[in-house]
Write an enzyme that holds these catalytic residues in place. Structure first.
Site, mmCIF file in Angstrom:
data_model
loop_
_atom_site.group_PDB
_atom_site.id
_atom_site.type_symbol
_atom_site.label_atom_id
_atom_site.label_comp_id
_atom_site.label_asym_id
_atom_site.label_seq_id
_atom_site.Cartn_x
_atom_site.Cartn_y
_atom_site.Cartn_z
ATOM 1 N N HIS A 22 0.838 -1.196 0.000
ATOM 2 C CA HIS A 22 0.000 0.000 0.000
ATOM 3 C C HIS A 22 0.878 1.253 0.000
ATOM 4 O O HIS A 22 1.772 1.397 0.814
ATOM 5 C CB HIS A 22 -0.899 -0.011 1.232
ATOM 6 C CG HIS A 22 -1.832 1.148 1.299
ATOM 7 N ND1 HIS A 22 -2.237 1.684 2.497
ATOM 8 C CD2 HIS A 22 -2.444 1.877 0.338
ATOM 9 C CE1 HIS A 22 -3.060 2.692 2.274
ATOM 10 N NE2 HIS A 22 -3.199 2.824 0.970
ATOM 11 N N ASP A 69 -4.909 3.364 -4.833
ATOM 12 C CA ASP A 69 -5.047 3.911 -3.487
ATOM 13 C C ASP A 69 -6.254 4.844 -3.439
ATOM 14 O O ASP A 69 -6.345 5.791 -4.221
ATOM 15 C CB ASP A 69 -3.778 4.669 -3.110
ATOM 16 C CG ASP A 69 -3.667 4.940 -1.625
ATOM 17 O OD1 ASP A 69 -4.714 4.997 -0.942
ATOM 18 O OD2 ASP A 69 -2.538 5.112 -1.149
ATOM 19 N N TYR A 118 9.735 12.595 -13.257
ATOM 20 C CA TYR A 118 10.983 11.819 -13.163
ATOM 21 C C TYR A 118 11.335 11.555 -11.701
ATOM 22 O O TYR A 118 11.750 10.442 -11.347
ATOM 23 C CB TYR A 118 12.138 12.545 -13.836
ATOM 24 C CG TYR A 118 12.077 12.637 -15.348
ATOM 25 C CD1 TYR A 118 11.255 11.817 -16.113
ATOM 26 C CD2 TYR A 118 12.857 13.567 -16.023
ATOM 27 C CE1 TYR A 118 11.215 11.914 -17.491
ATOM 28 C CE2 TYR A 118 12.827 13.670 -17.410
ATOM 29 C CZ TYR A 118 12.004 12.843 -18.130
ATOM 30 O OH TYR A 118 11.970 12.939 -19.503
#
Length: 151
Positions: A22, A69, A118
């Protein structure tokens, strides 16, 4: 082959999806993304591949198993177009449609500036490079939880 599992999900990708916990991020990257160099800095430490498919096809396979999530607003992100952060190109529209179908509701992706993307990718669990050749076919998905079955 396994029943019920999208055949695009090879053993390496299945391992990563299962190993993630998670809050871990995974990155779906297009062919122009610096996948190898970024992936060396991730938790997994190497690039994974789902070759010869679009970002949407890879996302559909991944999201068939991967819970997003639900506790955060940035569970799904897309790399913003440089100089046009609010523009959503067709490749991103396709992945958004896949995401919404997988979630059974609208889950808008947040835009992430290129260099910030990035940096998020470097902190991810893994980078999965696809065969997507269109620009800005890069996405970040944060893993959620699978609730226990009702008794």
């Amino acid at each position: 082959m396994l029943k019920g599992i999208n055949p695009l999900l090879n053993a390496d990708v299945l391992y990563a999806l299962r190993a993630m916990g998670h809050g871990d991020d995974l990155i779906i990257a297009d062919t122009n993304f610096p996948s190898d160099s970024i992936a060396r800095q991730t938790r997994l430490g190497r690039v994974l591949r789902i070759d010869n498919v679009t970002a949407a096809e890879a996302a559909e396979a991944i999201l068939s198993l991967y819970p997003l999530d639900s506790f955060v607003d940035d569970a799904a992100g897309r790399m913003e177009i440089v100089g046009q952060p609010n523009e959503v190109p067709p490749v991103q529209q396709e992945v958004q449609a896949v995401l919404d179908r997988a979630e059974g509701q609208s889950r808008p992706m947040i835009g992430v500036e290129r260099y910030a993307f990035y940096e998020r990718a470097k902190q991810a669990y893994c980078v999965i490079q696809t065969g997507e050749r269109r620009f800005y076919g890069c996405f970040a998905f944060r893993k959620g939880v699978v609730p226990p079955e009702a008794e």
